[in-house]
Scaffold this motif. Sequence first.
Motif, PDB file in Angstrom:
ATOM      1  N   UNK A   2      35.547  14.184 -39.974  1.00  0.00           N
ATOM      2  CA  UNK A   2      35.699  14.004 -38.529  1.00  0.00           C
ATOM      3  C   UNK A   2      37.093  13.544 -38.138  1.00  0.00           C
ATOM      4  N   UNK A   3      37.817  12.988 -39.091  1.00  0.00           N
ATOM      5  CA  UNK A   3      39.132  12.463 -38.719  1.00  0.00           C
ATOM      6  C   UNK A   3      40.242  13.275 -39.359  1.00  0.00           C
ATOM      7  N   UNK A   6      43.648  12.528 -38.181  1.00  0.00           N
ATOM      8  CA  UNK A   6      44.199  11.243 -38.596  1.00  0.00           C
ATOM      9  C   UNK A   6      44.517  11.246 -40.084  1.00  0.00           C
ATOM     10  N   UNK A  72      43.769  -4.602 -17.143  1.00  0.00           N
ATOM     11  CA  UNK A  72      44.443  -4.484 -18.434  1.00  0.00           C
ATOM     12  C   UNK A  72      43.724  -5.303 -19.494  1.00  0.00           C
ATOM     13  N   UNK A  73      43.287  -6.495 -19.086  1.00  0.00           N
ATOM     14  CA  UNK A  73      42.529  -7.322 -20.025  1.00  0.00           C
ATOM     15  C   UNK A  73      41.249  -6.599 -20.445  1.00  0.00           C
ATOM     16  N   UNK A  76      41.976  -3.879 -23.082  1.00  0.00           N
ATOM     17  CA  UNK A  76      42.148  -4.280 -24.490  1.00  0.00           C
ATOM     18  C   UNK A  76      40.820  -4.724 -25.090  1.00  0.00           C
ATOM     19  N   UNK A  77      39.982  -5.356 -24.267  1.00  0.00           N
ATOM     20  CA  UNK A  77      38.678  -5.770 -24.795  1.00  0.00           C
ATOM     21  C   UNK A  77      37.825  -4.544 -25.112  1.00  0.00           C
ATOM     22  N   UNK A  79      38.976  -1.708 -26.116  1.00  0.00           N
ATOM     23  CA  UNK A  79      39.491  -1.143 -27.368  1.00  0.00           C
ATOM     24  C   UNK A  79      38.966  -1.924 -28.578  1.00  0.00           C
ATOM     25  N   UNK A  80      38.984  -3.252 -28.497  1.00  0.00           N
ATOM     26  CA  UNK A  80      38.476  -4.014 -29.638  1.00  0.00           C
ATOM     27  C   UNK A  80      36.996  -3.711 -29.852  1.00  0.00           C
ATOM     28  N   UNK A  84      35.257  -2.231 -33.228  1.00  0.00           N
ATOM     29  CA  UNK A  84      34.134  -2.914 -33.875  1.00  0.00           C
ATOM     30  C   UNK A  84      32.892  -2.037 -33.947  1.00  0.00           C
ATOM     31  N   UNK A 155      31.748   9.544 -22.394  1.00  0.00           N
ATOM     32  CA  UNK A 155      31.609   9.801 -23.830  1.00  0.00           C
ATOM     33  C   UNK A 155      30.882   8.650 -24.505  1.00  0.00           C
ATOM     34  N   UNK A 164      35.610   5.939 -34.975  1.00  0.00           N
ATOM     35  CA  UNK A 164      36.514   7.020 -35.406  1.00  0.00           C
ATOM     36  C   UNK A 164      37.326   7.564 -34.232  1.00  0.00           C
ATOM     37  N   UNK A 170      42.837   3.952 -27.756  1.00  0.00           N
ATOM     38  CA  UNK A 170      44.111   3.228 -27.796  1.00  0.00           C
ATOM     39  C   UNK A 170      45.164   3.939 -26.951  1.00  0.00           C
ATOM     40  N   UNK A 174      47.225   2.671 -23.812  1.00  0.00           N
ATOM     41  CA  UNK A 174      48.682   2.629 -23.663  1.00  0.00           C
ATOM     42  C   UNK A 174      49.080   3.095 -22.270  1.00  0.00           C
TER      43      UNK A 174
ATOM     44  N   UNK B   1      39.336  18.322 -35.472  1.00  0.00           N
ATOM     45  CA  UNK B   1      38.572  17.143 -35.152  1.00  0.00           C
ATOM     46  C   UNK B   1      37.114  17.474 -34.876  1.00  0.00           C
ATOM     47  N   UNK B   2      36.845  18.671 -34.402  1.00  0.00           N
ATOM     48  CA  UNK B   2      35.467  19.023 -34.071  1.00  0.00           C
ATOM     49  C   UNK B   2      34.668  19.294 -35.334  1.00  0.00           C
TER      50      UNK B   2
ATOM     51  N   UNK C   5      36.241   8.157 -43.246  1.00  0.00           N
ATOM     52  CA  UNK C   5      36.367   8.183 -41.790  1.00  0.00           C
ATOM     53  C   UNK C   5      36.917   6.854 -41.273  1.00  0.00           C
ATOM     54  N   UNK C   7      39.456   4.993 -41.351  1.00  0.00           N
ATOM     55  CA  UNK C   7      40.847   4.914 -41.751  1.00  0.00           C
ATOM     56  C   UNK C   7      41.325   3.483 -41.542  1.00  0.00           C
ATOM     57  N   UNK C  19      44.160 -12.039 -26.692  1.00  0.00           N
ATOM     58  CA  UNK C  19      44.146 -11.255 -25.455  1.00  0.00           C
ATOM     59  C   UNK C  19      43.816 -12.138 -24.260  1.00  0.00           C
ATOM     60  N   UNK C  23      46.211 -12.965 -21.062  1.00  0.00           N
ATOM     61  CA  UNK C  23      45.774 -12.713 -19.687  1.00  0.00           C
ATOM     62  C   UNK C  23      45.896 -13.980 -18.854  1.00  0.00           C
ATOM     63  N   UNK C  67      49.306  -6.298 -25.385  1.00  0.00           N
ATOM     64  CA  UNK C  67      48.277  -5.341 -24.961  1.00  0.00           C
ATOM     65  C   UNK C  67      48.584  -3.935 -25.492  1.00  0.00           C
ATOM     66  N   UNK C  68      49.873  -3.609 -25.557  1.00  0.00           N
ATOM     67  CA  UNK C  68      50.231  -2.276 -26.058  1.00  0.00           C
ATOM     68  C   UNK C  68      50.636  -2.340 -27.534  1.00  0.00           C
TER      69      UNK C  68
END
Lengths: 199, 607, 105
Positions: A2-3, A6, A72-73, A76-77, A79-80, A84, A155, A164, A170, A174, B1-2, C5, C7, C19, C23, C67-68
């Motif tokens: 799947x990656x 990457x 923005x906060x 990022x949360x 994304x984490x 996870x 999604x 994945x 990310x 950005x 990727x698919x 997978x 990575x 974070x 903030x 953040x970035x």
Amino acid sequence: MTTTALAHHTSTGQDTRKIAFWTFIGSECMLFGTLIATYLSYEGKSVTGPTPQEILNIPVTSVSTFVLLMSSLAMVLALTAVVRGDKLQTRLWLTATVGFGTMFLAFQYYEFNSFVAEGLTISTNLFGSTFFVLTGCHGLHVLIGVIWLTTLLILSWRDQLGPEKAMNVEIAGLYWHFVDVVWIVIFTVVYLIQRGPVA
Amino acid sequence: MGAPAATAGSVAGAHGAADARSGVWGWITTTDHKRIGILYGVTAFFFFLLGGLEALLIRLQLARADNTLIGAETFNQLFTMHGTTMVFLAIMPMSAAFFNFIIPLQIGARDVAFPRLNAFSYWVFLLGGLFLNSSFLFGAAPDGGWFGYANLTSIQYSPGMNISFWALGLQILGIASLAAAFNFIATIINMRAPGMKLMRLPVFTWMSFITQLIVVAAFPVITVALVFLMFDRMFGTTFFSVAAGGDVLLWQHLFWLFGHPEVYILILPAMGMVSEVLPTFSRKPLFGYPVIVYSGMLIGVIGWAVWSHHMFATGMGPIADSYFSSVTMLIAIPTGVKIFNWIATMWGGQIRLATPMLFAVAFIILFTIGGISGVMHASPPTDLQQTDTYFVVAHIHYVLFGGAIMGIFSGIYYWWPKVFGRLLDERLGKWHFWLVFIGMNVTFFPMHLIGLLGMPRRVYTYGPELGLEQMNLVSTVGALLLGFSMLIMVYNFWWSSKHGEIAQNNPWGAATLEWAMSSPPPVYNFSVIPEVRSRLPLWTVGGVTEIPDVPPEPVHVPGGSYWPVVAAVGILVFFIGALVQSLWLAVGGVLVLVVSVFKWAFEPFEM
Amino acid sequence: MSEDTVTKPPHAHPSVRTYLAIAAILTGITVVEVAMFYIPAISATAALAPVLLVLSAAKFALVVMFFMHLKPDSKIFTIIFTAPLLLAGLMILALMTLLGAWWLG
């Protein structure tokens, strides 16, 4: 499997999309740099009103600035949470990001409308032209970001946003944070630092 | 990727792979960098001939004093479209053809980083070029000069669609250039074969890399300037309105902030090409490779700090004049360093004057002449005498024809066998070279004198009392010679496709990686990704690991996609909407774009 | 979904705690900025603009670095971003000078 993208060999060990995207952000620096340069070069040169001092609404914009910071906060949360594999928090924070972004757009809609009502349009004077094109361009970026993040949210609801896909989130992040830092600059140089003494 | 089962890709080596690649549809949906390179090349060459035709008409009008062949209005359209076409539709995309075809091969990659984005760039470029040129059909070709100074371009002084065609057309082309730039930067940074360190990159790839970095920074500036211009014209904004307190010089500053780096966007790829040709035909490694690379970087950086030397005549004051004048002269240093390096490369080499080499040597000579006249008008007092005269026209043509075009022609003769598998005819090539070389000098050298004697550019005719008729006639004869020489070139292309000698892997005995594979290269480029151990892999024993003729295992090649074309059409429709001021058309274009971006993002497409 | 997978994480990103702290700092700076605008003793002085610019730059830097993830990420990204950022900054100053903006007298 799947990656594959990457896992591909890369010369730097970094994700290729991320490199391209940072390049894009660099390009955006020049885009907003040109708009800001024009705003500042023309500031105070309008031959008719309304002027920034008469019309800019600092309290409202301070709130909308805060809203964008919070988005923005949330980003990022989100994304984490994706990294996870925490689906619940992913959805929660993506929803928050989209929500804050939409709120910012609503504030801007309100601001533009009230300016027009007070007699400042894009063609009224230099201030109107430079202000609306600069902040409008920023608003357009926020709108695109909201659409992008909504896609990620959908999604996620479909369980297609696992760890994945962290790089996808990310990169969207950005973009979102960059739109935020542009606003940090605009808020200071357009709203807080105005020509002449503030009454 | 698919999911692997659902890919549209194909496995090269199997015969079925050919199906997806055949026919017109195969070309429209192609994401193969080599095919996109050919598409770029063919399209750009067509626009080059078109721009040349426009130049011929200009020269015919100026052949005699008080000529009435072409009216003033048509003349304005011709010189505007000639400049715009040559810069944006000929030189830039001809370079792009080489970026596409050559860079992945030189760095040892199977394709660019984002093959569909690459296809998108091409289609946006093509549609942008057609958009711009369709203005002729409406008798409304752009007529404000290729740098479109405010406030001549305002709705008040240019009420027709001419300027809108120009501003919107350039905007479309900017999208194509930016998309390609992100793609190539990511490709060169991240897709190099193992061992292909940055300081082992071929100089063509290096110069192209610097070019793309400049594009990324320069195009947003013109994008914003064009938005200002269109908003002034469409929505009554006041950016260039003096009555509202605006400054018409804002346009000049923004245009040249973009425009001067643009000059390096045009010349650096050509510098890269001759840096490949000179060592090959001198049988010597490039002299001072690192210095050439660093000079290129320095040119790319200093190129940002000189834009106002185009504006000495606006009266910026002694401080600004002195600054821009001295920094402009500084650029001569890294440029001169390169020229010395090229000469030193040839020094003591086993020089073989094949056609690519002839063009490369001519590049050095003619570009140096153009560079020197450039240093002349880097001095403000001199510039005030030369600005807006034919002297400047002579300078720009020595730099861009003598420089960029000669370099690109050198590249065409050099890489033609790699691209098409057959060599061009040497005898025809040499005829072509000498006619171009002579024609170019006969056309443009007299313009130095014509300009110094006071003939302004962009004026459709002149009186006999100026005494410039003979020199203008000479210049026109030279232009006709140039036009004729292009016919030989086209004939050579055709001749080669029928009778050209079949090219081996490395017909010139060159050192770089693209010559290690068959001509033309197989669809997957490298049967195995090689490991590079030298800056001159093919001139060094063990410089590169073996690349077998047949892939030891099947190579996956990404399948085509039509979403890049659809997205490009969406952009075109949006800009047509802006041109005719139809909100519905504009919204429709955006919708097409959005839908195709989503389809594109979610279609299975394996790298 | 085999082992590969997962990575390696794209460098160690800051923790949630970091974070939240960032903030909070960003919010604090914003409050200070707005307050400065409204306190006449400050907003009337010549120091207002430079101080606001420094504060804004600090916020900018915090978002970009944390953040970035520019700080923990590869230097490549820092170079790709800061070069055009610097160029944009110089361009703003140059255009303001050439076009005679009020800021520069």
